[in-house]
Write an enzyme that holds these catalytic residues in place. Structure first.
Site, PDB file in Angstrom:
ATOM      1  N   ASP A   1     -10.004 -11.388  -1.901  1.00  0.00           N
ATOM      2  CA  ASP A   1     -10.713 -11.192  -0.636  1.00  0.00           C
ATOM      3  C   ASP A   1     -11.031 -12.326   0.223  1.00  0.00           C
ATOM      4  OD1 ASP A   1     -12.572 -12.110  -2.732  1.00  0.00           O
ATOM      5  OD2 ASP A   1     -14.249 -10.847  -2.162  1.00  0.00           O
TER       6      ASP A   1
ATOM      7  N   ASP B   1       1.965  -7.556  -3.062  1.00  0.00           N
ATOM      8  CA  ASP B   1       2.091  -6.457  -2.151  1.00  0.00           C
ATOM      9  C   ASP B   1       1.294  -6.329  -0.774  1.00  0.00           C
ATOM     10  OD1 ASP B   1       3.674  -3.792  -1.118  1.00  0.00           O
ATOM     11  OD2 ASP B   1       1.862  -2.730  -1.870  1.00  0.00           O
TER      12      ASP B   1
ATOM     13  N   TYR C   1       1.276  -1.464 -11.180  1.00  0.00           N
ATOM     14  CA  TYR C   1       2.687  -0.722 -10.741  1.00  0.00           C
ATOM     15  C   TYR C   1       3.230  -0.156 -11.847  1.00  0.00           C
ATOM     16  CZ  TYR C   1       2.918  -1.916  -5.796  1.00  0.00           C
ATOM     17  OH  TYR C   1       3.037  -2.065  -4.536  1.00  0.00           O
TER      18      TYR C   1
ATOM     19  N   ASP D   1       2.461  -8.114   3.403  1.00  0.00           N
ATOM     20  CA  ASP D   1       2.387  -7.193   4.678  1.00  0.00           C
ATOM     21  C   ASP D   1       1.360  -8.064   5.669  1.00  0.00           C
ATOM     22  OD1 ASP D   1       4.267  -5.413   3.376  1.00  0.00           O
ATOM     23  OD2 ASP D   1       3.128  -3.823   4.643  1.00  0.00           O
TER      24      ASP D   1
ATOM     25  N   LYS E   1      -8.495 -11.829  -8.991  1.00  0.00           N
ATOM     26  CA  LYS E   1     -10.021 -11.503  -8.877  1.00  0.00           C
ATOM     27  C   LYS E   1     -10.480 -11.465  -9.990  1.00  0.00           C
ATOM     28  CE  LYS E   1     -13.179  -8.855  -6.327  1.00  0.00           C
ATOM     29  NZ  LYS E   1     -13.697  -9.520  -5.182  1.00  0.00           N
TER      30      LYS E   1
HETATM   31  C1  IPM Z   1       7.411  -3.269  -1.049  1.00  0.00           C
HETATM   32  C2  IPM Z   1       7.210  -1.947  -1.000  1.00  0.00           C
HETATM   33  C3  IPM Z   1       7.201  -1.194  -2.388  1.00  0.00           C
HETATM   34  C4  IPM Z   1       6.203  -1.856  -3.033  1.00  0.00           C
HETATM   35  C5  IPM Z   1       7.090   0.283  -2.077  1.00  0.00           C
HETATM   36  C6  IPM Z   1       8.101   0.951  -1.286  1.00  0.00           C
HETATM   37  C7  IPM Z   1       7.285   0.843  -3.687  1.00  0.00           C
HETATM   38  O1  IPM Z   1       5.809  -1.629  -0.318  1.00  0.00           O
HETATM   39  O2  IPM Z   1       8.605  -3.750  -1.506  1.00  0.00           O
HETATM   40  O3  IPM Z   1       6.510  -4.268  -0.600  1.00  0.00           O
HETATM   41  O4  IPM Z   1       5.295  -1.613  -3.123  1.00  0.00           O
HETATM   42  O5  IPM Z   1       6.559  -2.912  -3.786  1.00  0.00           O
HETATM   43 MN    MN Z   2       4.969  -3.341   0.237  1.00  0.00          MN
END
Ligand code: IPM
Ligand code: MN
Length: 366
Positions: free
Chosen positions: A224, A248, A141, A252, A192
């Site tokens: 993975d 990240d 990032y 999710d 990884k």
């Molecule tokens: C999160 C989001 C952010 C990230 C984006 C919006 C930059 O996906 O907070 O997980 O990737 O960190």
């Molecule tokens: Mn995210």
């Protein structure tokens, strides 16, 4: 105590859910006898529209002068064609950097009784209670990046580099080990290391830090295989420690595993001022309809009280209220089963706040 915060509602459903989180915060403050001061500022697309800057100077100033920052969400399709430095996301990344919040804590919990929210079978998801500790200011990032060449002759080449230094890994590892000590004392560090140098360094440093925490059980997994284990046996995880991009993605996934991204809060800490936000994002498709789930934002407000103001009882009061409201069968649209009625964003905020108000006398006697 004075609870002085800056709110950054941002884009999409950000403003609606933040409004409810603030409403609940006010109920808690009143119940526990605290004073609360809220300053609202722009971030992301909302700030781009207002002043052509995704993180205006007055926003930074207000955040740095607060005890904590509560953010809604940033981003939306309207900004997809903006240059990289003028995207809503750039505002969020710069805010994280400016505040110095290198540790992103993302709990993913399957609330007992809510197993049916998960797309997985109940017996697999039951008991899931993990904390993802995501490094937030390093890796790909924030690594060096470039695009060279030209579109006209198809000679373009783009590079993003993933870099980590020992101190960067060590400080996030320490946060994870300290957290694990207050939980089930298990860490899986995800990397990884079979391919990446940055991951080999990661594994090495995490292993070294572990020597200072003999009571914590550390294991390592490749990303993975961690992704696979996360859906096949999610309840086995306690603390997951990982770098920025893996965190990240896995967070999710963990949200989907426990059933609703809409329920999940996050805290970004370790710097000057803590930053708290639901992990669901701006959800432009349902923005402005009053149907968004405010519980992720409300639970982020609980994390804010716990981590930035050390108000554990107040944080727990919000969390119990949320559990009770869900146990009583109230659902926003994202949580409702087919045919089940759903409450609106505002109603959900009201339900949580009124539980807090009625629980107040019992809580204060403790
Ligand atoms: C999160 C989001 C952010 C990230 C984006 C919006 C930059 O996906 O907070 O997980 O990737 O960190
Ligand atoms: Mn995210």
């Amino acid at each position: 105590m004075l609870i002085k915060i800056t709110t950054l509602p941002g884009d999409g459903i950000g403003p609606e859910v933040t409004e409810q989180a603030v409403y609940v915060l006010r109920a808690v403050a009143e119940g526990f006898g605290h004073e609360i001061k809220v300053t609202e500022k722009n971030v992301g697309g909302a700030a781009l529209v207002a002043s052509n800057d995704p993180l205006p100077a007055d926003t930074i100033e207000s955040c740095l002068a607060s005890g904590a920052v509560l953010l809604g969400a940033v981003g939306g399709p309207a900004f997809d064609r903006y240059p990289a430095n003028l995207r809503p996301e750039a505002g969020l990344l710069k805010l994280r950097k400016t505040l110095g919040v290198f540790a992103n804590l993302r709990p993913a919990v399957c609330i007992p009784g809510l197993e049916s929210l998960s797309p997985l079978r109940a017996e697999i998801v039951r008991g899931t209670d993990m904390m993802i500790v995501r490094e937030l200011l390093g890796g790909v990032y924030f690594g060096e990046r470039s695009t060279t060449g030209d579109a006209s002759d198809r000679s373009r080449r783009a590079v993003d580099s993933m870099a980590y230094s020992e101190p960067e890994i060590e400080r996030i590892a320490r946060i994870a080990f300290e957290l694990a000590g207050k939980r089930r004392k298990k860490i899986v560090s995800v990397d990884k290391a079979n391919v990446l140098d940055s991951s080999r360094l990661w594994r090495d440093v995490v292993t070294r830090v572990a020597k200072d925490f003999p009571e914590i059980q550390l294991s390592h997994m490749y990303v993975d295989s961690a992704a696979m284990a996360l859906v096949s046996r999610p309840a086995d995880f306690d603390v997951i420690l990982t770098e920025n991009m893996f965190g990240d993605i896995l967070s999710d996934q963990a949200g989907a595993v426990v059933g609703s991204l809409g329920l999940l809060p996050s805290a970004s800490v370790g710097g000057k001022v803590g930053l708290y936000e639901p992990i669901h994002g701006s959800a432009p498709d349902i923005a402005g309809k009053g149907i968004a789930n405010p519980l992720g934002a409300i639970l982020s407000a609980a994390m804010l009280l716990r981590h930035s103001f050390l108000l554990e009882a107040e944080a727990a009061a919000i969390e119990s209220a949320v559990k009770e409201v869900l146990a009583a069968g109230h659902r926003t649209k994202d949580l409702a089963a087919k045919g089940q009625g759903a409450v609106a964003t505002k109603e959900m905020g009201e339900l949580v706040a009124s539980r807090i108000r009625s629980a107040k006398p019992a809580l204060q006697q403790k």
